[in-house]
Enzyme design. Sequence first.
Site, PDB file in Angstrom:
ATOM      1  N   THR A 121       0.855  -1.191   0.000  1.00  0.00           N
ATOM      2  CA  THR A 121       0.000   0.000   0.000  1.00  0.00           C
ATOM      3  C   THR A 121       0.888   1.237   0.000  1.00  0.00           C
ATOM      4  O   THR A 121       1.633   1.464   0.955  1.00  0.00           O
ATOM      5  CB  THR A 121      -0.913  -0.016   1.241  1.00  0.00           C
ATOM      6  OG1 THR A 121      -1.663  -1.232   1.211  1.00  0.00           O
ATOM      7  CG2 THR A 121      -1.861   1.166   1.250  1.00  0.00           C
ATOM      8  N   GLU A 149      -3.690  -4.460  -2.822  1.00  0.00           N
ATOM      9  CA  GLU A 149      -4.223  -5.711  -2.296  1.00  0.00           C
ATOM     10  C   GLU A 149      -5.303  -5.427  -1.263  1.00  0.00           C
ATOM     11  O   GLU A 149      -5.124  -4.567  -0.413  1.00  0.00           O
ATOM     12  CB  GLU A 149      -3.079  -6.525  -1.680  1.00  0.00           C
ATOM     13  CG  GLU A 149      -3.505  -7.864  -1.157  1.00  0.00           C
ATOM     14  CD  GLU A 149      -4.312  -8.656  -2.184  1.00  0.00           C
ATOM     15  OE1 GLU A 149      -3.843  -8.854  -3.301  1.00  0.00           O
ATOM     16  OE2 GLU A 149      -5.443  -9.066  -1.851  1.00  0.00           O
ATOM     17  N   LEU A 151      -6.853  -8.110   0.560  1.00  0.00           N
ATOM     18  CA  LEU A 151      -7.120  -9.283   1.411  1.00  0.00           C
ATOM     19  C   LEU A 151      -7.230  -8.887   2.879  1.00  0.00           C
ATOM     20  O   LEU A 151      -6.665  -7.883   3.312  1.00  0.00           O
ATOM     21  CB  LEU A 151      -6.031 -10.343   1.225  1.00  0.00           C
ATOM     22  CG  LEU A 151      -4.577  -9.995   1.559  1.00  0.00           C
ATOM     23  CD1 LEU A 151      -4.307  -9.997   3.042  1.00  0.00           C
ATOM     24  CD2 LEU A 151      -3.659 -10.966   0.866  1.00  0.00           C
ATOM     25  N   LYS A 205      -7.195   2.154  -2.902  1.00  0.00           N
ATOM     26  CA  LYS A 205      -6.795   1.339  -1.744  1.00  0.00           C
ATOM     27  C   LYS A 205      -6.924   2.130  -0.442  1.00  0.00           C
ATOM     28  O   LYS A 205      -7.488   1.653   0.544  1.00  0.00           O
ATOM     29  CB  LYS A 205      -5.347   0.848  -1.941  1.00  0.00           C
ATOM     30  CG  LYS A 205      -4.747   0.146  -0.748  1.00  0.00           C
ATOM     31  CD  LYS A 205      -5.487  -1.124  -0.394  1.00  0.00           C
ATOM     32  CE  LYS A 205      -5.106  -1.615   0.978  1.00  0.00           C
ATOM     33  NZ  LYS A 205      -5.881  -2.762   1.428  1.00  0.00           N
ATOM     34  N   GLY A 254     -16.168  -1.223  19.690  1.00  0.00           N
ATOM     35  CA  GLY A 254     -15.256  -2.017  20.509  1.00  0.00           C
ATOM     36  C   GLY A 254     -14.155  -1.171  21.099  1.00  0.00           C
ATOM     37  O   GLY A 254     -14.378  -0.004  21.449  1.00  0.00           O
ATOM     38  N   GLY A 258      -7.134  -1.915  15.054  1.00  0.00           N
ATOM     39  CA  GLY A 258      -5.675  -2.017  15.141  1.00  0.00           C
ATOM     40  C   GLY A 258      -5.159  -2.672  13.879  1.00  0.00           C
ATOM     41  O   GLY A 258      -5.764  -2.538  12.815  1.00  0.00           O
ATOM     42  N   CYS A 261      -2.773  -2.068   9.039  1.00  0.00           N
ATOM     43  CA  CYS A 261      -3.302  -1.311   7.897  1.00  0.00           C
ATOM     44  C   CYS A 261      -4.131  -0.085   8.275  1.00  0.00           C
ATOM     45  O   CYS A 261      -3.769   1.027   7.907  1.00  0.00           O
ATOM     46  CB  CYS A 261      -4.108  -2.230   6.993  1.00  0.00           C
ATOM     47  SG  CYS A 261      -3.068  -3.455   6.183  1.00  0.00           S
ATOM     48  N   LYS A 264      -2.249   2.822  10.098  1.00  0.00           N
ATOM     49  CA  LYS A 264      -1.183   3.340   9.230  1.00  0.00           C
ATOM     50  C   LYS A 264      -1.762   4.029   7.994  1.00  0.00           C
ATOM     51  O   LYS A 264      -1.308   5.107   7.610  1.00  0.00           O
ATOM     52  CB  LYS A 264      -0.299   2.150   8.829  1.00  0.00           C
ATOM     53  CG  LYS A 264       0.490   2.278   7.565  1.00  0.00           C
ATOM     54  CD  LYS A 264       1.398   1.094   7.367  1.00  0.00           C
ATOM     55  CE  LYS A 264       0.838  -0.031   6.518  1.00  0.00           C
ATOM     56  NZ  LYS A 264       0.556   0.291   5.126  1.00  0.00           N
ATOM     57  N   ARG A 329       0.378  -6.215  15.528  1.00  0.00           N
ATOM     58  CA  ARG A 329       0.795  -4.858  15.183  1.00  0.00           C
ATOM     59  C   ARG A 329      -0.340  -3.876  15.502  1.00  0.00           C
ATOM     60  O   ARG A 329      -1.462  -4.067  15.053  1.00  0.00           O
ATOM     61  CB  ARG A 329       1.177  -4.781  13.694  1.00  0.00           C
ATOM     62  CG  ARG A 329       2.499  -5.454  13.405  1.00  0.00           C
ATOM     63  CD  ARG A 329       2.864  -5.406  11.942  1.00  0.00           C
ATOM     64  NE  ARG A 329       2.051  -6.304  11.131  1.00  0.00           N
ATOM     65  CZ  ARG A 329       2.232  -6.505   9.827  1.00  0.00           C
ATOM     66  NH1 ARG A 329       3.185  -5.870   9.183  1.00  0.00           N
ATOM     67  NH2 ARG A 329       1.460  -7.348   9.157  1.00  0.00           N
TER      68      ARG A 329
END
Length: 433
Positions: A121, A149, A151, A205, A254, A258, A261, A264, A329
């Site tokens: 990305t 991507e 996924l 993206k 919630g 986190g 992705c 960031k 992460r």
Amino acid sequence: MNITVIGTGYVGLVVGSCFAEGGNDVVCVDNNQEKVSRLREGVIPIYEPGLPELVERNVREERLSFATNLPDAVRRSLVIFLAVGTPTTPSGAADLSAVFQVAREIGQAMDRYKVTVTKSTVPVGTAAKIREIIRKETKHPFDVVSNPEFLKQGAAVEDFMKPDRVIVGADDPRPAEILRDLYAPFVRTGNPVMIVDIQTAEIIKYAANAFLAARISFMNEIANLCDAVGANVDMVRMGLASDSRIGPAFLFPGVGYGGSCFPKDTLALIETGREHAYDMKILQAVHQVNINQPKRFVEKVTQHFGQDLKGKHFAVWGLAFKPRTNDMRDAPAISIIEMLVERGATVAAYDPEALEEAKRIFQSRIQLCPTNYACLEGADALLLLTEWQAFRNPNFERMKATMRQPVIFDGRNIYESETLQELGFSYFGVGKR
Ligand SMILES: NC(=O)c1ccc[n+]([C@@H]2O[C@H](COP(=O)([O-])OP(=O)(O)OC[C@H]3O[C@@H](n4cnc5c(N)ncnc54)[C@H](O)[C@@H]3O)[C@@H](O)[C@H]2O)c1
């Protein structure tokens, strides 16, 4: 087709294995020697359902291999995917040093026409910079294409094998057709391969991730308001989800989003706006709400137990940033546990897949337990932080008998408060009591 995938992390390893499964010859390259050695021994460094079988089969059938030698791999390939990391820099921008380093190495290794594809990305404008870097290194013809991507970790293989859509950003028909051929086996049910210009692909993206992050932060704000007025966010969510204009996905409040992705990529998009003198106001709020959400959750704990948590012992179920991954992460569990420990509490935690990661992060500062019930021993409360399937229907009687106090802070709203209250638990959800 001969393909190289550079970077064998959560994305590269899945992409490489899936392309191999589609019949291509794939070399996965990484500069982490130890990772490559382990992969060659058949050890998969991440937890991703379905991935080990895929890797094993394609290695056995000689369509998939692992290497550290980038020039060799590049020379034998027509298409080279960049799947290296693009972490956050202190300013919030994406760190493109690995991407540019690899682009340079690709340029130096070129011996004929090749297509370099950004799977990582990367902010809008990056493909153009990659083109410049490669151009400086080679006289051979080449193209640079953006193919972001989409996924999801935890369902990555399935997502890659059956993508909702494939986005190809290309400024020339030749590389676009090469990518279309490559993806043909994955879109046989008619899902679109959208060919767009490179900048548009790069923006799609970030827009997708930022939009999903915005839905989560929006619901977290609504949940926080529900807390304040005594409404039930579960019902609010269902009221929204059944509206066909809104739909049910990404509406669960919630402890905040986190992973590698959403945090960031929202920051990077804000930074891209700033670089173009445009203030991304909504995304700044999305980010701020997300930063505050773990703090608000810990406030629920201190409202119940007091600011000083010395002598209090907490059980934590779930450490990964979401279920079906070992990835921690930017996991909300990290900041929540740190805040509890700072206030003097002790913590015993369990996660089905992330214990190794947690050991690396927390060392001996918290206790890591072999089962979810083991960490309840003597606990003053349970904090549920990741909604693993195995936590959804636990034996509450057994839990109550093991804990020092029957208190549950449900950071993912997976339990029914009435049921728990009937069983004698004090229950605190996010936006519901
Ligand atoms: N994780 C996801 O769910 C996801 C989904 C879509 C897109 N992305 C994007 O894909 C990219 C990769 O993400 P990830 O989660 O797989 O990261 P990762 O950290 O798991 O993997 C990156 C890999 O690249 C390797 N690497 C770094 N520098 C290298 C170099 N110079 N030469 C060779 N290898 C090098 C690292 O050793 C590591 O194995 C990021 O840009 C990310 O934003 C991630």
